[in-house]
Design an enzyme around this catalytic site. Structure first.
Site, short mmCIF file in Angstrom:
data_model
loop_
_atom_site.label_atom_id
_atom_site.label_comp_id
_atom_site.label_asym_id
_atom_site.label_seq_id
_atom_site.Cartn_x
_atom_site.Cartn_y
_atom_site.Cartn_z
N GLY A 143 -9.49 -5.27 7.89
CA GLY A 143 -8.60 -4.38 8.63
C GLY A 143 -8.63 -4.61 10.12
N ARG A 144 -9.52 -3.91 10.83
CA ARG A 144 -9.52 -3.94 12.29
C ARG A 144 -9.60 -5.36 12.86
NH1 ARG A 144 -12.57 0.94 11.27
NH2 ARG A 144 -11.67 2.77 12.32
N HIS A 148 -12.03 4.36 4.12
CA HIS A 148 -10.90 4.32 5.07
C HIS A 148 -11.38 3.97 6.47
CE1 HIS A 148 -6.56 5.36 4.65
NE2 HIS A 148 -6.61 5.33 5.96
N LYS A 156 -7.18 2.50 -4.13
CA LYS A 156 -7.94 2.29 -2.89
C LYS A 156 -8.53 3.61 -2.40
CE LYS A 156 -7.39 0.45 1.82
NZ LYS A 156 -7.71 1.67 2.59
N ARG A 215 -16.92 -7.63 9.22
CA ARG A 215 -16.74 -8.20 10.55
C ARG A 215 -17.06 -9.69 10.63
NH1 ARG A 215 -14.53 -4.12 10.59
NH2 ARG A 215 -14.76 -2.32 11.97
N TYR A 247 1.13 5.39 0.19
CA TYR A 247 0.68 6.76 0.33
C TYR A 247 1.51 7.63 -0.61
CZ TYR A 247 -2.09 5.89 4.57
OH TYR A 247 -3.03 5.46 5.46
N GLN A 275 0.85 -1.19 0.00
CA GLN A 275 0.00 0.00 0.00
C GLN A 275 0.88 1.24 0.00
OE1 GLN A 275 -0.17 1.91 3.18
NE2 GLN A 275 -1.25 3.58 2.14
#
Length: 378
Positions: free
Chosen positions: A321-322, A266, A242, A302, A139, A137
């Protein structure tokens, strides 16, 4: 730095992905939990991501042979055991001493791609040694020379695609972090960057997130589609964009040669009031129908049934992600691996009960909208 989590025993292993949220919160310092769990401003979009999923229902098919279900997928050009990749999350060593090493090993064991973030706290060489399928990824840095050095390092490490994050010209206003004057502990650093602004993430200042301040110094808010075309001509890696929510942006990314877009807000951490990712997904999928450009979904996933819902709405796969970080915080590599194993089991179960033997059948499922959510996962 947080101490290593106490290993979970078999009798205390969670039975669902969502249960790992409470374990992670208990394992982390409050300000680190806030950094992981929080969103931008009033956190409307953060909450809306889950509320949007909770308003969706699947219409299952019956009398299909589901004695065996196939969850394998090709994501961009990577073969995966599940239609899932571990999403880029900065600074995994905030959550466990082994950081990205542990989560990459867990991804390798699960047979899914692992996305190395620009703000990874472990370097490429060590991550490549885990045997994981790596994505990178990116930036958009102010320093183009440094940016190209990162891309070259990702190529040398065997990364299989390049995800350009397009929705962070600068970091959203994350009020939890500002209230906590959040800064990185000395042992955690951006391993792919050296010196300069990267060091400022460690300097606490009242009512300011040091991480936000150093990110503002690193990232360029002036990036445009022309810059994406410039990058496309300077890498051999498949390009993924993304942070796409508008179908017109998805079509433009495909026009410029992107092999996938990630429908993402995001995780509710940028524009508060941005549309929930799963709400934006069908229109983006329709805009790219028939084109050689995959659609991936990020933000709010989730459970395995969430993955199945995304597939029914037109996604090829999802980024997780989380929840992967919840597992990492709770029990290191074993916790992250268990989260991915639970997700796989949930997806296989949901596929069978929906009358789908494989992901092609899942893509043909119909969905319905509920009048209001009756419950909400963390």
């Amino acid at each position: 730095m947080n101490p290593p989590a106490t290993p979970l025993t078999v009798s205390h292993l969670p039975l669902s992905v969502a249960e790992y949220a409470d374990l992670a919160r208990a394992a982390l310092a409050p300000e680190v939990w806030d950094w992981l769990a929080g969103g931008a401003e009033q956190e409307r979009t953060l909450a809306a991501n889950r509320a949007a999923f909770d308003r969706l229902a699947l219409v299952p098919r019956v009398l299909a042979d589901v004695s065996a279900t196939d969850t394998s997928a090709t994501l961009v050009r990577s073969r995966a055991a599940l239609p899932v990749a571990v999403a880029p999350v900065a600074y995994h060593r905030l959550f466990h001493p082994e950081g990205e090493l542990a989560s990459a090993r867990a991804a390798a064991a699960a047979g899914v791609p692992f996305t190395v973030g620009t703000l990874s706290s472990v370097g490429f060489e060590d991550l490549a040694a885990t045997g994981a399928t790596l994505w990178f990824q990116l930036y958009w840095l102010r320093d183009r020379g440094r940016l190209l050095d990162l891309v070259a390092a990702a190529e040398a490490a065997g990364s299989e695609c390049l995800l350009v994050t397009a929705d962070v010209p600068y970091m959203g206003r994350r009020l939890r972090d500002a209230r906590n004057a959040f800064a990185l502990p000395p042992a955690v650093r951006a391993a792919l960057l050296d010196g300069g602004a990267a060091g400022r993430a460690h300097r606490a200042c009242a009512a300011v997130s040091a991480v936000a301040a150093h990110t503002a110094e690193l990232l360029s808010p002036a990036v445009t589609w022309a810059d994406l075309a410039w990058l496309r001509d300077r890498t051999r890696l498949p390009l993924v964009v993304k942070g796409v929510l508008d179908p017109a942006d998805a079509a433009r990314a495909a026009d410029l040669g992107a092999e996938a877009v990630v429908v993402s807000n995001h995780g509710g951490r940028q524009l508060d009031r941005a549309v929930p990712s799963v709400t934006a997904l069908p229109a983006v999928a329709e805009a790219l129908a028939g084109r050689d450009c995959q659609v991936l979904l990020d933000s709010g996933v989730r459970s395995g049934s969430d993955v199945l819902t995304a597939l029914a709405l037109g996604a090829t796969g999802v980024l997780l992600g989380r929840p992967a970080i919840w597992g990492l915080a709770a029990d290191g590599e074993a916790g992250c691996a268990h989260v991915l194993a639970l997700l796989a089991a949930e997806l296989r179960h949901a596929l069978g009960l929906a009358g789908c033997a494989d992901l092609r059948a899942a893509a043909r499922l119909r969905t319905a909208s509920l009048p209001c959510p009756t419950w909400s996962a963390p």
